[in-house]
Scaffold this active site. Structure first.
Site, mmCIF file in Angstrom:
data_model
loop_
_atom_site.group_PDB
_atom_site.id
_atom_site.type_symbol
_atom_site.label_atom_id
_atom_site.label_comp_id
_atom_site.label_asym_id
_atom_site.label_seq_id
_atom_site.Cartn_x
_atom_site.Cartn_y
_atom_site.Cartn_z
ATOM 1 N N ASP A 1 -5.035 -8.214 6.517
ATOM 2 C CA ASP A 1 -4.386 -8.845 7.513
ATOM 3 C C ASP A 1 -5.005 -8.473 8.901
ATOM 4 O OD1 ASP A 1 -2.554 -9.209 9.490
ATOM 5 O OD2 ASP A 1 -0.626 -7.982 8.630
ATOM 6 N N ASP B 1 0.769 -13.069 6.117
ATOM 7 C CA ASP B 1 0.098 -12.763 7.337
ATOM 8 C C ASP B 1 -1.376 -12.345 6.683
ATOM 9 O OD1 ASP B 1 0.593 -10.143 6.363
ATOM 10 O OD2 ASP B 1 1.706 -9.744 8.215
ATOM 11 N N TYR C 1 0.424 5.602 8.397
ATOM 12 C CA TYR C 1 0.866 4.482 7.671
ATOM 13 C C TYR C 1 0.711 3.223 8.593
ATOM 14 C CZ TYR C 1 2.949 3.101 3.308
ATOM 15 O OH TYR C 1 2.947 2.411 1.955
ATOM 16 N N LYS D 1 2.120 -1.610 4.621
ATOM 17 C CA LYS D 1 2.063 -1.770 3.009
ATOM 18 C C LYS D 1 0.831 -2.375 2.721
ATOM 19 C CE LYS D 1 5.783 0.481 1.473
ATOM 20 N NZ LYS D 1 5.600 1.543 0.701
ATOM 21 N N ASP E 1 -0.824 -4.774 1.115
ATOM 22 C CA ASP E 1 -0.235 -5.990 0.227
ATOM 23 C C ASP E 1 -1.312 -6.438 -0.626
ATOM 24 O OD1 ASP E 1 1.985 -6.403 1.950
ATOM 25 O OD2 ASP E 1 0.740 -7.082 3.422
ATOM 26 N N GLN F 1 -6.458 -16.888 -22.090
ATOM 27 C CA GLN F 1 -6.842 -17.807 -22.983
ATOM 28 C C GLN F 1 -7.731 -17.169 -24.177
ATOM 29 O OE1 GLN F 1 -3.983 -20.448 -21.614
ATOM 30 N NE2 GLN F 1 -4.921 -20.398 -23.683
ATOM 31 N N SER F 2 -7.915 -17.822 -25.315
ATOM 32 C CA SER F 2 -8.884 -17.481 -26.207
ATOM 33 C C SER F 2 -9.074 -15.709 -26.442
ATOM 34 C CB SER F 2 -10.209 -17.931 -25.903
ATOM 35 O OG SER F 2 -10.432 -19.098 -25.663
ATOM 36 N N ARG G 1 9.294 -3.562 7.777
ATOM 37 C CA ARG G 1 8.723 -2.628 8.218
ATOM 38 C C ARG G 1 8.312 -1.751 7.051
ATOM 39 N NH1 ARG G 1 10.184 -1.789 13.304
ATOM 40 N NH2 ARG G 1 11.543 -3.242 14.140
ATOM 41 N N ASP H 1 11.499 -10.565 7.510
ATOM 42 C CA ASP H 1 10.162 -10.381 7.466
ATOM 43 C C ASP H 1 9.818 -10.476 5.798
ATOM 44 O OD1 ASP H 1 9.557 -9.833 10.078
ATOM 45 O OD2 ASP H 1 9.064 -7.756 9.909
ATOM 46 N N TYR I 1 8.104 3.682 8.070
ATOM 47 C CA TYR I 1 8.422 4.137 9.472
ATOM 48 C C TYR I 1 9.281 5.440 9.393
ATOM 49 C CZ TYR I 1 7.207 -0.499 11.583
ATOM 50 O OH TYR I 1 6.462 -1.738 11.927
HETATM 51 C C1 F6R Z 1 5.949 -4.996 6.541
HETATM 52 C C2 F6R Z 1 5.615 -5.813 8.090
HETATM 53 C C3 F6R Z 1 6.619 -6.087 9.057
HETATM 54 C C4 F6R Z 1 6.551 -4.973 10.184
HETATM 55 C C5 F6R Z 1 7.853 -5.308 11.254
HETATM 56 C C6 F6R Z 1 7.852 -4.504 12.464
HETATM 57 O O1 F6R Z 1 4.936 -5.060 5.829
HETATM 58 O O2 F6R Z 1 4.553 -5.909 8.274
HETATM 59 O O3 F6R Z 1 7.985 -5.946 8.513
HETATM 60 O O4 F6R Z 1 6.584 -3.752 9.815
HETATM 61 O O5 F6R Z 1 7.633 -6.679 11.724
HETATM 62 O O6 F6R Z 1 6.409 -4.431 13.167
HETATM 63 P P1 F6R Z 1 5.957 -3.556 14.255
HETATM 64 O O7 F6R Z 1 6.401 -2.115 14.176
HETATM 65 O O8 F6R Z 1 4.560 -4.139 14.671
HETATM 66 O O9 F6R Z 1 6.908 -4.416 15.403
HETATM 67 MG MG MG Z 2 0.905 -7.912 9.472
HETATM 68 MG MG MG Z 3 0.959 -8.756 4.851
#
Ligand code: F6R
Ligand code: MG
Ligand code: MG
Length: 364
Positions: free
Chosen positions: A11, A52, A228, A231, A233, A241-242, A265, A286, A347
């Site tokens: 991302d 993303d 952190y 995540k 992703d 198959q086979s 988040r 999100d 967070y």
């Molecule tokens: C989850 C993710 C979003 C952000 C959220 C807050 O993996 O990417 O949910 O954590 O949009 O983002 P910030 O802290 O950048 O405002």
């Molecule tokens: Mg992102």
């Molecule tokens: Mg992502």
């Protein structure tokens, strides 16, 4: 002939927020891939996308964790970051955690899943890409695909699958791994992989060879970066198959949108919703987390495809169930089990809240 399949994702900027990618990033990615193919670095390629995240799906003869291939991916993400900055994209360059590339992508932010194998006369492969969740999200589907006869009837009635498979499980906290032989060690393995934030199925092998039949990306960002950033992703590839699970057996687990960690988040549980390419844009809170499946037939190292496997109407009920589960979980607001337990949250304000309240606690 042996080929390596590398799926490398990152991302490097969201459009808008964390919901999708801007066309300029797609263009940059495709230009770089076309040049790498023309220059002979890779045999074939396909750009994939979910939310993303952009994934480069590549075939080549450079082997696993190849410096050349990983450096190419790093440079491509760097160029995409420039495009992201130009258009003010959110979190531009967020997954490029270090200043400069060295050796391979381990610990640098982008995720990767790779396998090297002898191409069979016909080689169907499914590449899965997920957003707003973590690598352990693949544990339940992989277990079902390769070990659960209620999902994969081939384990019972195909003599080539009846012996079962070997599973490599990685411990992401103590950075060690263990190989289980199934079905004999099913209960031991389930005791571990039922904790998907720590134990993750990394690879699956046939019993009679060391050739992988499935691979996942397992890097967890907070363990690598000391903090952190999001995540990780995840992506995975499954050969079909086979004597391996049929394509339909490899897709069947996703008819149940199981609950995974991630979502808003990176700190909530939510259903993993299977979607067609056009619906790969997590928007509500999100999310909810989602997965796309890209089907390919490999031919002399060329990726013939992709087919949009979850666009099929037979996944409509899974989507409906996922949306109902999303409604149900959302109504818990900031309470567990919708919100993750403290130690799993991406967070946390807990230390500062505890510091503020520390003198107000009395013995009870
Ligand atoms: C989850 C993710 C979003 C952000 C959220 C807050 O993996 O990417 O949910 O954590 O949009 O983002 P910030 O802290 O950048 O405002
Ligand atoms: Mg992102
Ligand atoms: Mg992502």
């Amino acid at each position: 002939m042996k080929y390596t399949l590398s799926i490398i994702k990152a991302d490097v900027g969201g459009f808008v927020g964390h919901s999708d990618v801007h066309p300029a990033l797609r263009e940059e990615c495709e230009e770089c891939l076309a040049k790498a193919k023309k220059d002979g670095l890779i045999i074939d390629c396909c750009r994939g996308e979910v939310g993303d995240d952009i994934a480069m799906i590549m075939t080549h003869d450079k082997g696993l964790e190849s410096e050349e291939i990983h450096k190419f991916a790093w440079d491509t993400f760097t160029k995409m970051t420039e495009a992201a900055k130009k258009y003010g994209q959110y979190g531009a360059g967020q997954d490029l955690l270090v200043d400069a590339f060295s050796g391979n992508l381990k610990g640098m932010g982008p995720g990767f899943a790779e396998m090297t194998f002898e191409e069979r006369p016909s080689e169907p492969i499914i590449v899965y890409l997920a957003d707003k969740t973590e690598p352990g999200a693949w544990n339940m589907p992989l277990y079902k695909i390769f070990a659960d006869p209620f999902n994969t009837i081939g384990l019972v009635i195909d003599p080539n699958m009846h012996e079962g498979f070997r599973f490599e499980v990685d411990d992401l906290i103590d950075e060690r791994k263990i190989v289980f032989s199934l079905p004999e060690e099913m209960y031991d393995m389930l005791a571990l992989i039922g904790s998907p934030s720590r134990y993750v199925i990394k690879q699956i092998f046939r019993k009679d060879s060391d050739e992988p039949v499935a691979a996942t990306s397992t890097q967890r960002l907070f363990l690598m970066a000391g903090r952190y950033v999001g995540k990780d992703d995840p992506v995975m590839a499954v050969r079909c198959q086979s004597g391996l699970p049929a394509v339909g057996e490899a897709l069947e687990p996703f008819s149940f949108p199981h609950v995974v960690a991630g979502w808003m988040r990176g700190s909530h549980h939510g259903p993993l919703m299977p979607v067609g390419f056009k619906d790969d844009t997590p928007t509500r809170f999100d999310g909810p987390p989602r997965v796309v499946a890209m089907g390919f037939q490999l031919k002399d190292g060329m990726l013939v495809g992709p087919r949009d496997m979850f666009a099929d109407i037979s996944y409509d009920n899974a989507r409906r169930l996922a949306l109902d589960a999303a409604d149900f979980l959302r109504r818990h607001g900031p309470f567990e089990p919708h919100r993750l337990p403290q130690e799993e949250m991406e967070y946390t304000t807990m230390p500062s809240i505890m510091k503020k309240l520390k003198d107000r606690f009395e013995s009870a």
